[in-house]
Design an enzyme around this catalytic site. Structure first.
Site, short mmCIF file in Angstrom:
data_model
loop_
_atom_site.label_atom_id
_atom_site.label_comp_id
_atom_site.label_asym_id
_atom_site.label_seq_id
_atom_site.Cartn_x
_atom_site.Cartn_y
_atom_site.Cartn_z
N THR A 100 -1.92 13.29 4.89
CA THR A 100 -0.75 13.93 4.29
C THR A 100 0.41 12.94 4.26
O THR A 100 0.36 11.90 4.91
CB THR A 100 -0.28 15.14 5.12
OG1 THR A 100 0.06 14.69 6.43
CG2 THR A 100 -1.35 16.21 5.20
N LYS A 228 3.79 -0.18 14.22
CA LYS A 228 2.49 -0.84 14.37
C LYS A 228 2.39 -1.61 15.69
O LYS A 228 1.34 -1.60 16.33
CB LYS A 228 2.24 -1.74 13.16
CG LYS A 228 2.03 -0.92 11.87
CD LYS A 228 2.08 -1.79 10.63
CE LYS A 228 1.89 -0.99 9.37
NZ LYS A 228 2.21 -1.74 8.15
#
Ligand code: HSE
Length: 345
Positions: A100, A228
């Site tokens: 999503t 990240k």
């Protein structure tokens, strides 16, 4: 036969569906794995569920032609309009593919999708960074409690195995430092600015190419790379780093003059994400660094990403590869699915 429900049918979801349609026979022959998409639920495009499996080529064709799933043919078995939570809880899917559009500040709705899926005894694979960066510990514990798996290889460097390689191939090493170029948008912009484009022109190009986040602030301010490096720290170094613990500076203040000046001195600006473990103290940052042109990360150009692991036994290992892309990120979901099937990490 793994039964999949896709939450979201945008670029990444379609990328996975295309791979499954094209490689179905080869995957079965090579690995024994078979996957069937039984449900797709997308807030904009509509929702379809067939417990016996959807005709995925038809769904892809229709969505490309019309932009929605409304024209997917009705049948006695077909159920429409299940929302994401109904799709998790009421379909016969055993694995949820969470692709999503996620709010990276809150990690929602993907965090709640993960919780609902784990509580329903279903595996989750995803490329959404938010839940892994913001709630790794809580969600991994929940998955474990419910005896299910959570795959998120694509959150860092898409299909390039930036997480699985250190966790599997480099297992047994003490990894003291991880350094990387983890955002393709800014790396591409820095290259194009070195080639003479203005900041605005370079940013516009990356948006046209589809590399930038929906809100490119996340790229240029370093927030995407910060997510990240937190994911790398918490999964590979087993730390408990929080997003706010990471010093973060983007590339917005770098001018074409700064970039040309660095070039004239044989140097290159790069947005470097770094995490180190100094005697148990975890320190992390994202900031532009001026590297010598001979530095291994200086040659990583354009949208390419790279990450270096400083290992006590194996030495310095650098991995480079794509950090984004429809097929590459679709592949990252496939490799998570294959490893769930093989019961590997
Ligand atoms: N906007 C990201 C990048 C996409 O440029 O690297 C992949 O996370």
């Amino acid at each position: 036969m793994q039964k999949l429900a896709l939450l979201g049918f945008g670029t990444v979801g379609q990328g996975l569906a295309e791979i499954l349609a094209e490689k179905k026979a080869a995957l079965k022959a090579e690995t024994g794995w078979e996957g069937k998409i039984v449900a797709i639920s997308d807030v904009m495009k509509g929702s379809i569920y067939d417990p016996d499996g959807l005709d995925i080529e038809k769904a892809l064709h229709i969505v490309k032609r019309t932009g929605t799933l409304d024209d997917y043919p009705d049948s006695e078995r077909l159920v429409r309009d299940l929302d994401s939570f109904d799709t998790i809880e009421q379909t016969n899917a055993d694995t949820i593919v969470e692709v999503t559009f996620t709010d990276v500040k809150t990690g929602q709705p993907a965090i709640d999708h993960c919780k609902a899926a784990f509580r329903a005894g279903k595996h989750v694979v995803m490329s959404n960074k938010g839940p892994v960066a913001l709630a790794y510990k809580e969600l991994s514990q929940l998955a474990q409690q419910h005896g299910v798996r959570w795959g998120f290889e694509g959150t860092v460097m898409s299909g390039t195995p930036a997480l699985r390689m250190p966790l599997t191939a480099l297992a047994g090493n003490d990894i003291k430092e991880i350094t990387g170029i983890l955002n393709g948008t800014t790396n591409y912009m820095l290259l194009r600015m070195e080639e003479g484009l203005s900041y605005e022109e370079a940013l516009e190009e990356t948006q046209q190419l589809g590399y930038a986040e929906a809100d490119p602030t996340s790229d240029v301010e370093g927030y995407d790379a910060r997510y990240k490096i937190v994911i790398l720290a918490n999964t590979v170094m087993n730390s408990l780093l929080k997003v706010d613990d990471v010093q973060c500076e983007g590339i917005t203040h770098l001018t074409p003059y700064d970039i040309k000046k660095a070039k004239s001195k044989g140097k290159r600006w790069k947005l470097i994400a770094r995490v180190s473990n100094e005697n148990g103290q975890i320190k992390a940052s994202v900031k532009p660094e001026m590297l010598d042109e001979t530095h291994p990360l200086a040659s990583i150009q354009g949208v390419l990403n790279a990450v270096t692991f400083e290992c006590d036994l194996a030495g310095t290992i650098t991995l480079s590869g794509p950090g984004a892309g429809r097929t590459e990120t679709g592949y990252s979901l496939l490799i998570d699915l294959l490893n769930i099937y093989r019961n590997h990490l």
